[in-house]
Design an enzyme around this catalytic site. Structure first.
Site, PDB file in Angstrom:
ATOM      1  N   ASN A 161      -2.620  -1.056  12.229  1.00 19.30           N
ATOM      2  CA  ASN A 161      -3.512  -1.854  13.068  1.00 19.30           C
ATOM      3  C   ASN A 161      -4.939  -1.749  12.557  1.00 19.30           C
ATOM      4  OD1 ASN A 161      -4.772   0.531  14.179  1.00 19.30           O
ATOM      5  ND2 ASN A 161      -3.069   0.723  15.623  1.00 19.30           N
ATOM      6  N   LEU A 194      -2.742  10.652  13.514  1.00 19.61           N
ATOM      7  CA  LEU A 194      -2.495   9.260  13.873  1.00 19.61           C
ATOM      8  C   LEU A 194      -1.949   9.105  15.291  1.00 19.61           C
ATOM      9  CD1 LEU A 194      -0.849   7.981  10.546  1.00 19.61           C
ATOM     10  CD2 LEU A 194      -3.256   7.896  11.231  1.00 19.61           C
ATOM     11  N   GLN A 243       3.391   1.318   3.107  1.00 11.90           N
ATOM     12  CA  GLN A 243       3.070   0.281   4.100  1.00 11.90           C
ATOM     13  C   GLN A 243       3.528  -1.091   3.631  1.00 11.90           C
ATOM     14  OE1 GLN A 243      -0.891   0.546   5.638  1.00 11.90           O
ATOM     15  NE2 GLN A 243      -0.967  -1.579   6.321  1.00 11.90           N
ATOM     16  N   PHE A 283       1.465  10.611   1.884  1.00 16.64           N
ATOM     17  CA  PHE A 283       0.966  10.053   3.137  1.00 16.64           C
ATOM     18  C   PHE A 283       1.930   9.021   3.714  1.00 16.64           C
ATOM     19  CE2 PHE A 283      -2.588   7.242   5.111  1.00 16.64           C
ATOM     20  CZ  PHE A 283      -2.218   7.659   6.384  1.00 16.64           C
ATOM     21  N   PHE A 341       4.285   0.906   8.719  1.00  9.46           N
ATOM     22  CA  PHE A 341       4.342   1.875   7.631  1.00  9.46           C
ATOM     23  C   PHE A 341       5.350   2.966   7.961  1.00  9.46           C
ATOM     24  CE2 PHE A 341       0.930   3.229  10.462  1.00  9.46           C
ATOM     25  CZ  PHE A 341       1.138   4.590  10.617  1.00  9.46           C
ATOM     26  N   HIS A 395      -1.676   4.871  16.547  1.00  9.42           N
ATOM     27  CA  HIS A 395      -0.682   3.932  16.021  1.00  9.42           C
ATOM     28  C   HIS A 395       0.624   4.125  16.780  1.00  9.42           C
ATOM     29  CE1 HIS A 395      -3.127   2.778  12.459  1.00  9.42           C
ATOM     30  NE2 HIS A 395      -3.611   4.016  12.612  1.00  9.42           N
ATOM     31  N   ARG A 407       0.858  -1.197   0.000  1.00  9.37           N
ATOM     32  CA  ARG A 407       0.000   0.000   0.000  1.00  9.37           C
ATOM     33  C   ARG A 407       0.885   1.235   0.000  1.00  9.37           C
ATOM     34  NH1 ARG A 407      -3.623   2.364   4.668  1.00  9.37           N
ATOM     35  NH2 ARG A 407      -5.181   3.539   3.507  1.00  9.37           N
TER      36      ARG A 407
END
Length: 611
Positions: free
Chosen positions: A546, A566, A507, A504, A557, A570, A499
């Site tokens: 998660n 976040l 991952q 951004f 990531f 995370h 991903r």
């Protein structure tokens, strides 16, 4: 129903953080500003301590003790110090969960009841059990109805007069706790159904009680236990004391303001109703129902709103909490001035100036893994005995306001103060103190420490180049242990970056290559490890992926920009020290509609730097 308008924290100058309903945010009055200055202000809890089971009750006494009780019948005494608290003594008080826990008005005695038919009385100052009464009925809540500060109507000899409700009938029995003989001095039948709540109002020498049908009664503390003379009504039909009964709302918690002029009742319909004592009229009603929470998330002030994913997760926990029969009920508490009302909600702990119905402070919004429930408030300076001063305890003129909180499904209680949690240094523990026998996961972590210090650096060899990482084993040891163990075992070798979202993050870590797989080295999900110094405040931050709170496995990531939303969702466990250009190169590759790179990008290997 009132929805508290929102203004900025008075300690921060009172700038508006949102618009009040129907107009601009109201100004905080000087009196409320002064009251706020003597209350906890930290957004995060400073410290937490353990029980072996869910903590269900917390009490703060006027003698500067904190008493905590857990579902397994365990009772702990803690002394409030000039800064923080210190453990004093532990009792196995009951063989079943607590039904009631109450301190006397002067803080010298404590009583506890349980479905094991036990009534225990403790001397708080000497932290000794002085009476154990075996009852011939199943007790419910209990309340001291005499002692220091009693009004003129109270029985002058009632310092140890204790009211105990019957959990299976409408009777309330009054015991002389000092006698310890188990014989009730009076048996009152003022209700038609079991009494769930009792609260003494020393300013008026009266008791407020509420039963399972929602009926509220006042009664004086002396014979013939009738309506107190200070009540400004003759018949309850002149009041709003039937409000809960009309709504068919079961009362769950009751508190009286320090000046005795107001009391607040929480109920099963998720509303907090504030009554004027003399008139029995409702002053405010705060709606925390699920429908209202949805409305506030959609249309309310910014301070109420959460990220969509976070809100959905909290609402799921809220539904579970409200359906749980053995969960500690949420309560409300007044500050010492009686001008502010504090209560726990989905978004954190609210402080409301109820005269203007204004939300003036919100604690714990960032603590998104905890649903706080029962509260107790300490204000002022902790008094120290000569013995404590002789052992080195320091005197101080500074106040240390502390809010003590339970949380749903937590075997811990939490302290909010005016201080943010300190970062641990060297071998120091974090803010969550392990003062009980460690769990299986804690033992596994300790065993990892025995094997030696965890690595602080790795090199990820990818098909695009090398990415060097600095790790943070001191702040998040379990996450780092999981990562480096997988790396050493070759778990990540050949795994895709499945991903990639430009601007951004990138991952990886899923052996299946589609974001649905991966597990931890223990074979199950493990908990988050948040630390105030590790934030998503910069690019090239390494963090765990998660599916919600405490669901970490193997996926991680690397951010390509600051992603502060976040934080506390995370676990940050590393930073890129070299190879930022490699991260940028992966970030810019072409991807399909599911954000998966069209050309495979793989981890070739991860080299752990043990030195």
């Amino acid at each position: 129903d009132d929805s508290p308008a929102v203004v900025g924290d008075a300690s921060a100058g009172g700038a508006a953080s949102g618009d009040a309903a129907g107009g601009a945010a109201r100004r905080i009055t000087p009196a409320v500003r002064a009251a706020l200055a003597r209350l906890p202000s930290s957004e995060m809890y400073e410290r937490s301590y353990m029980h072996r089971d869910w903590v269900t009750h917390v009490v703060v006494t006027r003698t500067d003790f904190v008493v905590t009780a857990s579902r397994d019948g365990q009772l702990k005494f803690w002394k409030k110090m000039p800064t923080g608290i210190e453990f004093v003594k532990h009792f196995k008080a009951h063989m079943a969960p607590f039904a009631g826990l109450a301190a006397s008005p002067d803080g010298s005695f404590l009583a506890s009841t349980s479905s094991d038919r036990g009534l225990k009385v403790f001397d708080v100052l000497s932290f000794d059990m002085i009476a154990w009464i075996k009852l011939d009925f199943v007790p419910g809540c209990c309340e001291w109805i005499g002692g220091s500060g009693s009004g003129a109507q109270a029985d002058a000899g009632s310092k140890t007069l204790l009211a105990v409700a019957d959990a299976q009938g409408p009777e309330v029995r009054l015991f002389d706790a000092a006698a310890g003989d188990g014989a009730p001095r009076h048996v009152l039948k003022l209700h038609a159904s079991p009494v769930l709540l009792l609260k003494y109002n020393p300013s008026h020498g009266a008791v407020v009680s509420a039963d399972a049908r929602g009926v509220i009664e006042y009664w004086a503390c002396s014979h013939p236990f009738q309506l107190p003379k200070s009540a400004a009504f003759q018949f309850k039909t002149e009041t709003d004391l039937y409000a809960l009964a009309k709504a068919k709302a079961r009362p769950t918690a009751l508190t009286v303001s320090p000046d005795g002029e107001h009391f607040a009742i929480c109920s099963a319909d998720a509303k907090i109703r504030v009554f004027h004592f003399r008139s029995g009229k409702t002053r405010r009603t705060y709606d925390e129902s699920l429908d209202r929470l949805q409305e506030m998330q959609k249309d309310g002030d910014a301070v109420y709103r959460l990220e969509a994913f976070d809100f959905g997760r909290r609402m799921a926990i809220e539904r579970e909490y409200r359906a749980a029969l053995d969960a500690p009920p949420s309560n409300a508490v007044f500050d010492e001035t009686g001008k502010l009302l504090l209560y726990a909600s989905v978004v954190g702990i609210k402080m409301v100036a109820f005269e203007s119905s204004t939300l003036v402070r919100l604690l714990g919004k960032v603590e998104n893994t905890e649903r706080f429930t029962h509260l107790a408030l300490f204000q002022g300076q902790a008094a120290l005995s000569a013995t404590q001063i002789g052992t080195g305890a320091k005197l101080t003129e500074e106040e240390d306001p502390t809010l003590v909180c339970c949380a749903f499904k937590r075997s811990r209680f939490f302290l909010f103060t005016g201080r943010e949690p300190l970062e641990p240094e060297g071998d120091a523990f974090g803010r969550d103190v392990f003062n009980e026998k460690p769990s299986r996961d804690d033992l596994a972590l300790a065993q990892a420490d025995v094997r030696g210090p965890l690595p602080r650096a790795v090199c990820i060899n990818t098909s695009y180049g090398e990415i060097h990482l600095k790790l943070f084993p001191d702040e998040c040891p379990k996450t780092v242990e999981n990562f480096v163990t997988h790396a050493r075992n070759g778990y990540y070798d050949g795994v895709l970056f499945h991903r990639v979202i430009k601007g951004f993050m990138i991952q990886t870590g899923d052996p299946l290559g589609d974001g649905t797989g991966g597990t931890s080295i223990w074979g199950h999900e493990f908990e988050d490890e948040f630390h105030r110094s590790l934030r998503h405040d910069r690019p090239y931050t390494v963090s765990m992926a998660n599916a919600g709170p405490n669901t970490n496995g193997s996926q991680f990531f690397i951010t390509c920009a600051p992603t502060t939303w976040l934080d506390n969702k995370h676990t940050v466990f590393g930073r890129v020290t070299q190879g930022a250009d490699v991260v940028q190169g992966i970030e810019k590759v072409k991807c399909d509609k599911s954000d998966k790179p069209i050309m495979d990008i793989k981890i070739i290997s991860i080299v752990v730097k043990d030195d």
